[in-house]
Design a protein around this motif. Structure first.
Motif, short mmCIF file in Angstrom:
data_model
loop_
_atom_site.label_atom_id
_atom_site.label_comp_id
_atom_site.label_asym_id
_atom_site.label_seq_id
_atom_site.Cartn_x
_atom_site.Cartn_y
_atom_site.Cartn_z
N GLN A 145 -18.90 -34.01 12.46
CA GLN A 145 -17.63 -34.53 11.97
C GLN A 145 -17.31 -34.05 10.56
N LYS A 146 -18.32 -33.77 9.76
CA LYS A 146 -18.10 -33.33 8.38
C LYS A 146 -18.54 -31.89 8.16
N ASN A 147 -19.66 -31.51 8.72
CA ASN A 147 -20.22 -30.18 8.51
C ASN A 147 -19.67 -29.21 9.55
N LYS A 148 -18.48 -28.66 9.29
CA LYS A 148 -17.86 -27.72 10.22
C LYS A 148 -18.52 -26.35 10.19
N GLU A 149 -19.38 -26.12 9.18
CA GLU A 149 -20.06 -24.83 9.08
C GLU A 149 -21.03 -24.61 10.24
N LEU A 150 -21.41 -25.69 10.92
CA LEU A 150 -22.35 -25.59 12.04
C LEU A 150 -21.64 -25.49 13.39
N TYR A 151 -20.34 -25.24 13.36
CA TYR A 151 -19.60 -25.04 14.61
C TYR A 151 -20.10 -23.79 15.32
N ASN A 152 -20.24 -23.88 16.63
CA ASN A 152 -20.53 -22.69 17.41
C ASN A 152 -19.23 -22.01 17.83
N VAL A 153 -19.34 -20.96 18.63
CA VAL A 153 -18.15 -20.21 19.02
C VAL A 153 -17.15 -21.09 19.75
N GLY A 186 -23.36 -16.60 15.13
CA GLY A 186 -24.75 -16.79 14.72
C GLY A 186 -25.30 -18.13 15.16
N VAL A 187 -24.50 -19.18 15.00
CA VAL A 187 -24.92 -20.51 15.44
C VAL A 187 -25.11 -20.54 16.94
N SER A 188 -24.16 -19.97 17.69
CA SER A 188 -24.25 -19.97 19.15
C SER A 188 -25.49 -19.22 19.63
N ILE A 189 -25.73 -18.05 19.05
CA ILE A 189 -26.89 -17.25 19.47
C ILE A 189 -28.19 -17.97 19.14
N GLY A 190 -28.29 -18.50 17.92
CA GLY A 190 -29.51 -19.20 17.51
C GLY A 190 -29.77 -20.44 18.34
N VAL A 191 -28.72 -21.25 18.52
CA VAL A 191 -28.87 -22.49 19.29
C VAL A 191 -29.21 -22.19 20.74
N THR A 192 -28.57 -21.18 21.32
CA THR A 192 -28.84 -20.83 22.71
C THR A 192 -30.27 -20.32 22.88
N ALA A 193 -30.73 -19.46 21.98
CA ALA A 193 -32.08 -18.92 22.09
C ALA A 193 -33.14 -20.01 21.93
N VAL A 194 -33.00 -20.82 20.90
CA VAL A 194 -33.98 -21.89 20.67
C VAL A 194 -33.89 -22.95 21.77
N GLY A 195 -32.68 -23.31 22.14
CA GLY A 195 -32.50 -24.33 23.17
C GLY A 195 -33.06 -23.91 24.51
N VAL A 196 -32.83 -22.65 24.90
CA VAL A 196 -33.35 -22.16 26.19
C VAL A 196 -34.87 -22.14 26.17
N PHE A 197 -35.47 -21.69 25.06
CA PHE A 197 -36.93 -21.63 24.98
C PHE A 197 -37.54 -23.02 25.18
N PHE A 198 -37.08 -24.00 24.43
CA PHE A 198 -37.66 -25.33 24.54
C PHE A 198 -37.29 -26.01 25.86
N TRP A 233 -24.41 -22.15 25.61
CA TRP A 233 -23.37 -21.25 25.09
C TRP A 233 -21.97 -21.85 25.27
N ASN A 234 -21.73 -22.49 26.39
CA ASN A 234 -20.40 -23.02 26.69
C ASN A 234 -20.15 -24.42 26.14
N ASP A 235 -21.18 -25.03 25.55
CA ASP A 235 -21.03 -26.41 25.09
C ASP A 235 -20.12 -26.49 23.87
N TRP A 236 -19.22 -27.44 23.90
CA TRP A 236 -18.40 -27.76 22.73
C TRP A 236 -18.37 -29.27 22.45
N THR A 237 -18.90 -30.06 23.39
CA THR A 237 -18.83 -31.51 23.22
C THR A 237 -19.77 -32.01 22.12
N ASN A 238 -20.97 -31.44 22.01
CA ASN A 238 -21.88 -31.90 20.96
C ASN A 238 -21.30 -31.67 19.58
#
Length: 295
Positions: free
Chosen positions: A219-227, A74-86, A208-213
């Protein structure tokens, strides 16, 4: 009816394309077959297109993560969709004025955008800057740092607007009383769809492939991890279990198909891109025939 004959060049070009296609498909096939191969067989005999023993233990291990995988997707799809649009919208908004030949200071602005492509502050200054903006442990950490606007993509879109959209269209629109925003919305965006889709594809792959950010700023909120972050964490946990000196941990980790899981994780991460990408092919083909000035 006369049968169509093929020239030697057509036969050679078709053969080259077939070989090239196989070279692209075979690694994905090998990846999938390795992910459904029994761990002991995989370790003993290596990778194979025809596994000696099938096993879905790797996917079972991933599925046991359950809700974590769904949240990460869900995070990956949302971030990718919003990120690509902007990303596409902001890049196009910047590229359009730079493509206008009567823009005051156009050369200076073009050089300013180009200059940002030559230097990079590095990881530490970027981390300090974005941390000061308060993106740490927020969803903005997956969106803003490094990916929101690319100077290279701005220059590509600007070049496409300059070379592919005739000046006569701009002049006709201005004579009809259209504002610059109307020209941008009704002429530039529709005619620039091929390059915008291409840039959007690149941006989507990057998001979609980003993991560095996630690694740097979550560092604390792991719930926002993408795939990618979640799968990378799973690989790290498996490697820790496999290399642990504790006998209890080692005996437990022996039941985990560590090599197969890495193959399954790679396949799970790339599968959505493989499924979605063909739907954008029509925009690439339209780019070959799209024209703004009719005879």
């Amino acid at each position: 009816m006369k049968e169509k004959t093929f020239s030697g060049y057509q036969i050679l070009s078709n053969a080259v394309m077939i070989i090239w296609t196989l070279l692209i498909i075979l690694p994905f096939l090998l990846l999938f077959m390795s992910s459904i191969t029994d761990e002991n067989v995989l370790v003993a005999y290596g990778y194979s297109f025809f596994p000696r023993k099938f096993s879905v233990a790797s996917y079972a291990y991933i599925i046991r993560s359950g809700i974590k995988i769904l949240k990460a997707y869900g995070v990956s799809i949302g971030v990718t969709a919003v990120g690509v649009f902007f990303h596409v919208f902001l890049a196009a908004m910047m590229a359009y004025p730079l493509s206008c030949k009567n823009l005051p200071g156009r050369k200076v602005l073009n050089f300013y955008v180009f200059f940002t492509m030559l230097f990079n502050g590095g990881i530490v200054p970027s981390y300090l800057m974005w941390s000061a903006f308060g993106v740490k442990d927020t969803i903005l950490a997956q969106l803003l740092p490094n990916f929101l606007v690319s100077a290279w993509n701005v220059m590509m879109i600007r070049t496409y607007f300059t070379t592919s959209i005739p000046d006569s269209l701009y002049e006709a629109a201005e004579i009809d009383g259209a504002s610059q925003f109307q020209i941008f919305r009704k002429i530039v965006l529709p005619l620039g769809k091929p390059i915008l889709v291409t840039i959007g594809t690149f941006a989507g792959l990057t998001y979609w492939n980003d993991w560095t950010n996630g690694l740097y700023y979550l560092q604390k909120n792991k719930e926002l991890y993408n795939v990618q972050n979640l799968l990378n964490q799973m690989v790290s946990n498996i490697q820790f279990l496999a290399s642990s000196a504790n006998s209890n941990v080692t005996s437990a980790s022996a039941q985990i198909p560590s090599t197969g899981i890495q193959m399954a994780i790679a396949f799970v991460a790339i599968l959505p891109i493989m499924l979605i990408f063909p739907f954008f092919q029509k925009y690439y083909s339209k780019g070959l025939t799209l024209g703004g000035v009719k005879g």
